[in-house]
Design a protein around this motif. Structure first.
Motif, short mmCIF file in Angstrom:
data_model
loop_
_atom_site.label_atom_id
_atom_site.label_comp_id
_atom_site.label_asym_id
_atom_site.label_seq_id
_atom_site.Cartn_x
_atom_site.Cartn_y
_atom_site.Cartn_z
N LEU A 1 0.83 -1.20 0.00
CA LEU A 1 0.00 0.00 0.00
C LEU A 1 0.87 1.25 0.00
N VAL A 2 0.30 2.35 -0.49
CA VAL A 2 0.96 3.66 -0.45
C VAL A 2 -0.01 4.67 0.13
N ASP A 3 0.53 5.73 0.71
CA ASP A 3 -0.29 6.81 1.22
C ASP A 3 -0.60 7.78 0.09
N VAL A 4 -1.84 8.27 0.07
CA VAL A 4 -2.25 9.34 -0.82
C VAL A 4 -2.81 10.42 0.09
N ARG A 5 -2.21 11.60 0.05
CA ARG A 5 -2.62 12.67 0.96
C ARG A 5 -3.05 13.90 0.18
N PHE A 6 -4.04 14.57 0.72
CA PHE A 6 -4.43 15.87 0.21
C PHE A 6 -5.03 16.67 1.34
N ARG A 7 -5.04 17.98 1.17
CA ARG A 7 -5.48 18.87 2.24
C ARG A 7 -6.87 19.42 1.94
N VAL A 8 -7.69 19.47 2.98
CA VAL A 8 -9.01 20.08 2.90
C VAL A 8 -9.25 20.87 4.18
N LYS A 9 -10.18 21.79 4.12
CA LYS A 9 -10.56 22.53 5.32
C LYS A 9 -11.27 21.60 6.28
N PRO A 10 -11.20 21.89 7.57
CA PRO A 10 -11.81 21.01 8.58
C PRO A 10 -13.29 20.70 8.33
N ASN A 11 -14.05 21.70 7.88
CA ASN A 11 -15.48 21.45 7.65
C ASN A 11 -15.71 20.50 6.47
N ILE A 12 -14.80 20.53 5.50
CA ILE A 12 -14.91 19.61 4.36
C ILE A 12 -14.58 18.18 4.81
N LYS A 13 -13.55 18.05 5.63
CA LYS A 13 -13.21 16.72 6.16
C LYS A 13 -14.39 16.15 6.95
N GLU A 14 -15.00 16.98 7.77
CA GLU A 14 -16.15 16.53 8.55
C GLU A 14 -17.29 16.09 7.63
N ARG A 15 -17.49 16.84 6.56
CA ARG A 15 -18.54 16.48 5.58
C ARG A 15 -18.25 15.10 4.97
N TYR A 16 -16.98 14.89 4.56
CA TYR A 16 -16.60 13.60 3.99
C TYR A 16 -16.76 12.48 5.01
N GLN A 17 -16.36 12.73 6.26
CA GLN A 17 -16.48 11.71 7.30
C GLN A 17 -17.94 11.36 7.56
N ASP A 18 -18.80 12.37 7.58
CA ASP A 18 -20.23 12.11 7.79
C ASP A 18 -20.82 11.30 6.65
N ALA A 19 -20.45 11.64 5.43
CA ALA A 19 -20.94 10.90 4.27
C ALA A 19 -20.43 9.46 4.30
N ALA A 20 -19.17 9.27 4.66
CA ALA A 20 -18.61 7.92 4.75
C ALA A 20 -19.34 7.11 5.81
N ALA A 21 -19.60 7.72 6.97
CA ALA A 21 -20.32 7.03 8.04
C ALA A 21 -21.72 6.66 7.58
N ASN A 22 -22.39 7.55 6.86
CA ASN A 22 -23.73 7.26 6.36
C ASN A 22 -23.73 6.12 5.35
N MET B 1 -12.03 4.26 2.32
CA MET B 1 -12.79 3.49 1.32
C MET B 1 -13.79 4.39 0.60
N PHE B 2 -14.41 5.31 1.34
CA PHE B 2 -15.36 6.24 0.74
C PHE B 2 -14.68 7.07 -0.35
N LEU B 3 -13.49 7.62 -0.04
CA LEU B 3 -12.78 8.44 -1.01
C LEU B 3 -12.28 7.62 -2.20
N GLN B 4 -11.85 6.39 -1.95
CA GLN B 4 -11.43 5.52 -3.05
C GLN B 4 -12.61 5.25 -3.99
N ASN B 5 -13.76 4.94 -3.40
CA ASN B 5 -14.95 4.69 -4.22
C ASN B 5 -15.35 5.92 -5.02
#
Length: 69
Positions: free
Chosen positions: A25-46, A53-57
């Motif tokens: 495996l390799v790391d893939v990193r990118f920067r987002v504002k905290p509110n965007i990360k929270e949005r992505y985390q909420d969507a992934a949890a939903n 896995m959510f971002l890969q999909n």
């Protein structure tokens, strides 16, 4: 059950997991504002997915939908 007996995850399995990660495996990193990360985390949890896995999909779906490869 005591806290230490909740998992069968041994030092040997930890070592094997770390070796797999290092070799496959390799790391893939990118920067987002905290509110965007929270949005992505909420969507992934939903979607009952990890954030990774959510971002890969999402990336795979974009590639397929737009015929990028």
């Amino acid at each position: 059950m005591s806290e230490t007996n909740k998992s069968n995850y041994t030092e040997a399995s930890k070592k094997a997991t770390m070796k797999y990660i290092k070799n496959n495996l390799v790391d893939v990193r990118f920067r987002v504002k905290p509110n965007i990360k929270e949005r992505y985390q909420d969507a992934a949890a939903n979607a009952n997915l990890s954030l990774s896995m959510f971002l890969q999909n999402a990336a795979d779906e974009k590639i397929e939908r737009d015929n990028l490869l």
